[in-house]
Scaffold this motif. Structure first.
Motif, PDB file in Angstrom:
ATOM      1  N   SER A   1      -5.174   7.586   6.796  1.00  9.74           N
ATOM      2  CA  SER A   1      -6.138   7.064   7.031  1.00  9.74           C
ATOM      3  C   SER A   1      -6.816   7.564   8.489  1.00  9.74           C
TER       4      SER A   1
ATOM      5  N   ALA B   1       0.110   6.941   4.038  1.00 10.45           N
ATOM      6  CA  ALA B   1      -1.449   5.882   4.024  1.00 10.45           C
ATOM      7  C   ALA B   1      -1.783   5.994   5.502  1.00 10.45           C
TER       8      ALA B   1
ATOM      9  N   PRO C   1     -15.686   1.460  -2.727  1.00 14.19           N
ATOM     10  CA  PRO C   1     -13.980   2.263  -2.798  1.00 14.19           C
ATOM     11  C   PRO C   1     -14.646   2.908  -1.982  1.00 14.19           C
ATOM     12  N   ASP C   2     -13.045   4.103  -1.278  1.00 17.24           N
ATOM     13  CA  ASP C   2     -13.162   4.549   0.117  1.00 17.24           C
ATOM     14  C   ASP C   2     -12.446   5.786  -0.669  1.00 17.24           C
ATOM     15  N   TRP C   3     -13.241   6.364  -1.824  1.00 11.48           N
ATOM     16  CA  TRP C   3     -12.052   7.604  -2.778  1.00 11.48           C
ATOM     17  C   TRP C   3     -11.661   8.728  -2.281  1.00 11.48           C
TER      18      TRP C   3
ATOM     19  N   GLN D   1      -4.554  10.854   1.012  1.00 12.19           N
ATOM     20  CA  GLN D   1      -3.690   9.865   0.968  1.00 12.19           C
ATOM     21  C   GLN D   1      -2.466  10.123  -0.081  1.00 12.19           C
ATOM     22  N   ILE D   2      -3.249  10.740  -1.271  1.00  9.65           N
ATOM     23  CA  ILE D   2      -2.294  10.618  -2.331  1.00  9.65           C
ATOM     24  C   ILE D   2      -1.804  11.955  -1.728  1.00  9.65           C
TER      25      ILE D   2
ATOM     26  N   ILE E   1       1.066  -1.445   0.005  1.00  6.14           N
ATOM     27  CA  ILE E   1      -0.130   0.116  -0.219  1.00  6.14           C
ATOM     28  C   ILE E   1       1.308   1.319   0.197  1.00  6.14           C
TER      29      ILE E   1
ATOM     30  N   ILE F   1       0.881   4.465  -2.838  1.00  7.23           N
ATOM     31  CA  ILE F   1       0.111   5.556  -2.446  1.00  7.23           C
ATOM     32  C   ILE F   1       1.544   6.282  -3.266  1.00  7.23           C
TER      33      ILE F   1
ATOM     34  N   GLU G   1     -10.542   9.025   1.492  1.00  3.71           N
ATOM     35  CA  GLU G   1      -9.623   8.074   1.523  1.00  3.71           C
ATOM     36  C   GLU G   1      -7.909   8.310   1.545  1.00  3.71           C
ATOM     37  N   TRP G   2      -8.307   7.686  -0.124  1.00  7.31           N
ATOM     38  CA  TRP G   2      -7.810   7.961  -1.422  1.00  7.31           C
ATOM     39  C   TRP G   2      -6.777   9.025  -1.879  1.00  7.31           C
TER      40      TRP G   2
END
Length: 87
Positions: free
Chosen positions: A47, A43, A61-63, A69-70, A12, A16, A65-66
């Motif tokens: 989170s 990440a 999907p947890d868009w 993180q990105i 992960i 990321i 959150e992604w």
């Protein structure tokens, strides 16, 4: 922490970190190991932020959150690149 947890954290973190690196324009002067480290940290922090905002557990999907993180990975990679470039 079990081996599977460690492996999934690295995978992960790699994903990321690479996505964060793609967001930052230009060439970065950091290696893949630093990319993974920044990705893992982003990440974990992303989170935690998503959990505080209440968007960590959604259906599908947890868009959000992604994206958090990105974005954190991009900021971390950019900061680390500037620190390495000054040396």
């Amino acid at each position: 922490m079990e081996i599977s947890g460690l492996v999934s954290a690295v995978v992960i973190g790699l994903v990321i970190g690479v996505l964060g690196r793609l967001v930052v324009p230009g060439r970065q002067h950091i290696g893949i190991l630093w990319t993974i480290v920044v990705g893992i940290v982003a990440a974990l922090i992303g989170s935690a932020i998503a959990a505080r905002l209440g968007v960590a557990d959604t259906k599908g999907p947890d868009w959000i959150e992604w994206l958090v993180q990105i974005a954190l990975a991009a900021v971390g990679i950019s900061a680390l690149d500037r620190a390495v470039s000054r040396r």
